[in-house]
Design an enzyme around this catalytic site. Structure first.
Site, PDB file in Angstrom:
ATOM      1  CG  HIS A  84     103.749  29.712 131.307  1.00 40.09           C
ATOM      2  ND1 HIS A  84     103.702  29.841 130.670  1.00 40.09           N
ATOM      3  CD2 HIS A  84     102.503  29.082 130.688  1.00 40.09           C
ATOM      4  CE1 HIS A  84     102.540  30.533 129.496  1.00 40.09           C
ATOM      5  NE2 HIS A  84     102.326  29.265 129.875  1.00 40.09           N
ATOM      6  CD  GLU A  86     109.013  31.569 132.427  1.00 42.70           C
ATOM      7  OE1 GLU A  86     110.292  31.660 131.420  1.00 42.70           O
ATOM      8  OE2 GLU A  86     107.712  30.827 132.620  1.00 42.70           O
ATOM      9  CB  CYS A 119     105.418  33.248 127.426  1.00 41.32           C
ATOM     10  SG  CYS A 119     103.938  33.328 128.405  1.00 41.32           S
ATOM     11  CB  CYS A 122     105.974  34.737 131.810  1.00 42.76           C
ATOM     12  SG  CYS A 122     105.308  33.048 132.256  1.00 42.76           S
TER      13      CYS A 122
END
Length: 180
Positions: A84, A86, A119, A122
């Site tokens: 992801h 992040e 999410c 993260c």
């Protein structure tokens, strides 16, 4: 008695409201505007995600106004469930600065900016790396967060602890392990 019931009902409603809607608290606080450089960098990084058909999300780690980490979604590109934006931005910042330097940064001057609300995975990384300030452009829906709360509840109901000394044995092999 009637007053006590009303107080209990209001308290219960507040607790339930907080548990289910605490992800919406950002509506109460002021918003940060992106700089031109941040906006251009986020857009450019997000477009890189599209090259592999990944969801076009990008993130920056900012320290004292300077970009120290960059990331974009690479889940499909790298066949990496944790790819992801992040997490990639945090990884990039740690690589750029080194572990010790990253962890010695003043946390009040550290900011993660993402194009999409992080999410739960993260959020866990953000908390683990002690990034206190997070800004995002596009929020996730309340339905997303309600499903997440249900998933958390089911996880807690289904997890089990098993007996083994494997982890303690592995810890003992690590030079930084401090036994009590």
């Amino acid at each position: 008695m009637k007053k006590l019931i009303i107080i209990c009902f209001i308290s219960l409603a507040f607790i339930i409201g907080f548990l289910f809607f605490n992800t919406q608290l950002y509506y109460l606080f002021s918003r940060k505007n992106l700089t031109v450089v941040e906006k251009e960098e986020l857009f450019s990084l997000g477009k890189k995600s599209l090259l592999s058909n990944d969801v076009p999300v990008s993130a920056l780690i900012i320290y004292d106004g300077q970009i120290i980490g960059k990331g974009f979604n690479t889940v499909l590109a790298d066949s990496n469930a944790a790819g992801h934006a992040e997490i990639n931005a945090i990884t990039n910042a740690v690589k750029n600065l080194g572990w010790e330097n990253f962890f010695n940064l003043d946390r009040e001057k550290l900011l993660l900016i993402s194009t999409f609300e992080p999410c739960p995975m993260c959020i866990g990384a953000i908390q683990e790396y002690k990034i206190k300030h997070v800004n995002f452009i596009k929020e996730k829906s309340i339905g997303y967060w309600l499903k997440n709360r249900l998933g958390n509840f089911l996880y807690e109901q289904n997890k089990r602890k098993i007996s083994s000394d494997i982890q303690d044995s592995l810890f003992l092999l690590h030079p930084a392990y401090k036994s009590d």
